[in-house]
Design an enzyme around this catalytic site. Structure first.
Site, short mmCIF file in Angstrom:
data_model
loop_
_atom_site.label_atom_id
_atom_site.label_comp_id
_atom_site.label_asym_id
_atom_site.label_seq_id
_atom_site.Cartn_x
_atom_site.Cartn_y
_atom_site.Cartn_z
N CYS A 49 -2.02 1.65 -5.16
CA CYS A 49 -0.79 1.91 -4.41
C CYS A 49 0.02 2.95 -5.18
CB CYS A 49 0.02 0.63 -4.17
SG CYS A 49 0.78 -0.06 -5.65
N ALA A 50 1.18 3.32 -4.65
CA ALA A 50 1.93 4.44 -5.21
C ALA A 50 2.20 4.27 -6.71
CB ALA A 50 3.23 4.63 -4.45
#
Lengths: 89, 145
Positions: free
Chosen positions: A8-9
């Site tokens: 994820c980010a």
């Protein structure tokens, strides 16, 4: 053992939620796999040691199977996503 | 634990665009000392790189967040807008989805807002969204579980 990378980010929160969901499901089904998490930006450099990448966004420069894992957060098509991941183990 | 978390509600809000909402929320949070002055830029940039609109079973939500360096105090800002705002879909940047419930997840540390996030995600599946004090309580409770 099969290895899964969840990205994820930032590489902590959403990816950890997905990783722990996958661990629960795999435990229940008796599937053994190693699941790690990372930042999306780090995936291209790490991908070689993994069998499948589960990501929350598109990633460029990936040569491993890539599965979109957003449904594991919301529960929409979650089973389909899990099955897709299993295909690559 | 719950005392470490601030919850602000913006119910019945009437923003017409995502950027108007981001600007207003950023200003409010800055005035309250919860974020620094770069928060607006951070959240806007982050949203364009990694959109946070989520299609839900019961309703769509968006969960904008910024890196901890822009946040002074952990908490939630919950925006219930009267009309839907457009957000890009986290799962597919090409797709726009309509969102009336936006939960800003503020975390001042790099780790450990998984519980905040998990509680927020449950909003996509529950039947009715609580209002007022009940909504505040819904979020505060998560940190004691």
């Amino acid at each position: 053992m099969s290895k899964i990378l969840v990205a994820c980010a930032v590489g902590v929160n959403t990816s950890e939620i997905i990783a722990s969901k996958l661990r629960d499901i795999f435990d229940e089904e008796g599937i053994s796999a190693t699941i790690e998490t990372s930042k999306i930006n780090d995936v291209s450099g790490m991908q070689d040691e993994f069998d499948v990448i589960v990501s929350l966004a598109d990633i460029e420069g990936i040569n491993k199977p890539l599965v979109n894992g957003v449904g594991l957060l919301t529960g929409i098509n979650a089973e389909e996503i899990v099955n897709k991941i299993k295909e690559y183990l | 634990m719950s005392k470490d978390i601030e919850v602000f509600l913006l119910e019945e809000s009437n923003f017409s665009t995502q950027s108007e909402m981001f600007e207003s929320v950023s200003e409010t949070l800055f005035k309250k000392g919860m974020v620094n002055k770069n928060f607006y830029n951070a959240i806007t940039k982050r949203e364009s790189m990694f959109p946070t609109g989520l299609k839900g079973k019961k309703r769509n939500i968006a969960i904008p967040h910024a890196d901890p360096e822009f946040v002074n105090k952990s908490g939630y800002i919950v925006v219930k807008n009267k009309t839907p705002l457009k957000f890009k879909n986290m799962g597919n940047k090409e797709e726009e989805i309509e969102v009336k419930l936006i939960v800003f997840i503020l975390s001042s540390t790099a780790e450990g807002h998984m519980d905040l996030l998990q509680k927020t995600l449950s909003l996509t599946t529950i039947d009715a969204i609580p209002a007022g004090a009940k909504l505040t309580n819904f979020f505060e409770r998560s940190n004691n579980e």
